[in-house]
Design an enzyme around this catalytic site. Structure first.
Site, mmCIF file in Angstrom:
data_model
loop_
_atom_site.group_PDB
_atom_site.id
_atom_site.type_symbol
_atom_site.label_atom_id
_atom_site.label_comp_id
_atom_site.label_asym_id
_atom_site.label_seq_id
_atom_site.Cartn_x
_atom_site.Cartn_y
_atom_site.Cartn_z
ATOM 1 N N LEU A 189 0.875 -1.175 0.000
ATOM 2 C CA LEU A 189 0.000 0.000 0.000
ATOM 3 C C LEU A 189 0.907 1.218 0.000
ATOM 4 O O LEU A 189 1.871 1.274 0.765
ATOM 5 C CB LEU A 189 -0.893 0.018 1.256
ATOM 6 C CG LEU A 189 -2.005 -1.027 1.355
ATOM 7 C CD1 LEU A 189 -2.711 -0.917 2.700
ATOM 8 C CD2 LEU A 189 -3.007 -0.861 0.220
ATOM 9 N N ASP A 190 0.622 2.188 -0.868
ATOM 10 C CA ASP A 190 1.456 3.383 -0.857
ATOM 11 C C ASP A 190 1.268 4.122 0.465
ATOM 12 O O ASP A 190 0.311 3.875 1.208
ATOM 13 C CB ASP A 190 1.137 4.288 -2.057
ATOM 14 C CG ASP A 190 -0.292 4.781 -2.059
ATOM 15 O OD1 ASP A 190 -0.623 5.621 -1.199
ATOM 16 O OD2 ASP A 190 -1.083 4.329 -2.904
ATOM 17 N N ALA A 191 2.169 5.019 0.755
ATOM 18 C CA ALA A 191 2.176 5.674 2.065
ATOM 19 C C ALA A 191 0.875 6.413 2.348
ATOM 20 O O ALA A 191 0.452 6.516 3.512
ATOM 21 C CB ALA A 191 3.367 6.635 2.155
ATOM 22 N N THR A 222 -2.140 5.529 1.369
ATOM 23 C CA THR A 222 -3.294 4.632 1.414
ATOM 24 C C THR A 222 -3.330 3.891 2.744
ATOM 25 O O THR A 222 -2.311 3.372 3.208
ATOM 26 C CB THR A 222 -3.259 3.636 0.251
ATOM 27 O OG1 THR A 222 -3.262 4.365 -0.981
ATOM 28 C CG2 THR A 222 -4.467 2.712 0.284
#
Length: 309
Positions: free
Chosen positions: A173-175, A177
């Protein structure tokens, strides 16, 4: 008129050489499905003699000996996996609902190797190997999906620092999200869940700018063109649509970097908040941000089944 004498060969006057059963075709016609010589067409020669033929036996089912003398009793392992009491698990076995390595087990004395045996209950995989652990984490915004970050940013390692196992994160998960992230000590499970060929669906709830229309949802499901190729959602549900913002649930199999954000940008609805709520059968539920929980053996078995294990 003088009556004509009968011929001794049974023929009629005026048809010399014609006899019943003769080659000239004047004899009795064979029944349908029977050759002229009286043999039935399509039947093997052995049946033409009239001898009784033995009935063909159906091939016996292949049985596999799944019993491991050095293993653990099956009902004990099922009970430890959370499928009920020992007595309830015995009932599962005797009612034919348990398979070991593809073989239905009906006997209560069977022992199996919990690390190597593949056990299904009602067709769903049950994980019996307690040496591995899989954890669900509700990742907060601002945390990177890695066990160590060279730039010193907060990572998921801080939430599992009390675990002694070596853990692999499943997907990323990107930072920016939030939401469900799985961490497991089972490297094979991590590889299966991360590989797109196994098709484990992931569900996201996105808050976006503007009103999302059904036509836009349909477009996302048909596919949009991104810089790194086409992408499409498996399912899009408009949860709420207001003039200035909308809530949209998106189910997708792919795991490309920031793919949900990029798809929504492409259709003119930039994301303001994104939460992953589900991976396969595992739901985020009411797990609070920054908290973890260990998956039950039943949950883990269901996850493994969806991952093709």
């Amino acid at each position: 008129m003088t009556p004509q004498p009968r011929r001794s060969d049974g023929g009629r006057p005026g048809r010399p050489g014609a006899s019943r059963g003769g080659a000239s075709g004047g004899g009795k016609k064979p029944h349908r499905g029977q050759a002229a010589g009286g043999a039935s067409r399509g039947k093997p020669a052995s049946t033409r003699t009239g001898r009784p033929q033995p009935a063909r036996r159906a091939p016996a089912p292949v049985t596999i000996d799944v019993h491991d003398p050095d293993g653990v009793r099956l009902q004990k392992l099922l009970a430890a996996a959370g499928l009920g009491s020992r007595r309830a698990c015995e009932t599962l076995i005797t009612s034919g609902r348990v398979e070991v390595d593809g073989q239905v087990v009906l006997e209560l004395g069977v022992r199996v190797d919990p690390k190597n045996a593949v056990v299904l209950v009602d067709g769903l995989r049950v994980q019996l190997d307690t040496s591995h652990v899989t954890i669900a984490l509700n990742k907060p915004k601002g945390v990177v999906s890695t066990m160590h970050d060279e730039q010193g940013r907060p990572s998921v390692a801080q939430f599992v620092r009390d675990r002694s196992e070596r853990l692999f994160h499943v997907g990323r998960l990107d930072a920016d999200t939030e939401g469900l992230l799985l961490l497991t000590s089972d490297g094979e499970l991590a590889n299966h869940l991360s590989h797109p060929s196994h098709g484990v669906a992931k569900t996201y709830l996105a808050e976006v700018q503007g009103r999302v229309t059904p036509a836009t949802a349909t477009r996302l499901q048909r596919g949009v063109e991104l810089d790194d190729g086409p992408a499409k959602a498996d399912k899009v549900t408009i949860v709420q649509a207001l003039p200035h913002l909308s809530l949209v649930e998106i189910v997708i199999h792919e795991g490309r970097n920031r793919i949900v954000r990029r798809m929504l940008d492409e259709v003119g609805h930039p994301v303001t908040k994104l939460v992953r709520t589900r991976i396969g059968p595992i739901r985020l539920g009411d797990l609070k941000q920054g908290r973890t929980r260990v998956l039950s053996q039943v949950e883990l078995g269901s996850l493994m089944s969806q991952a093709g294990m």
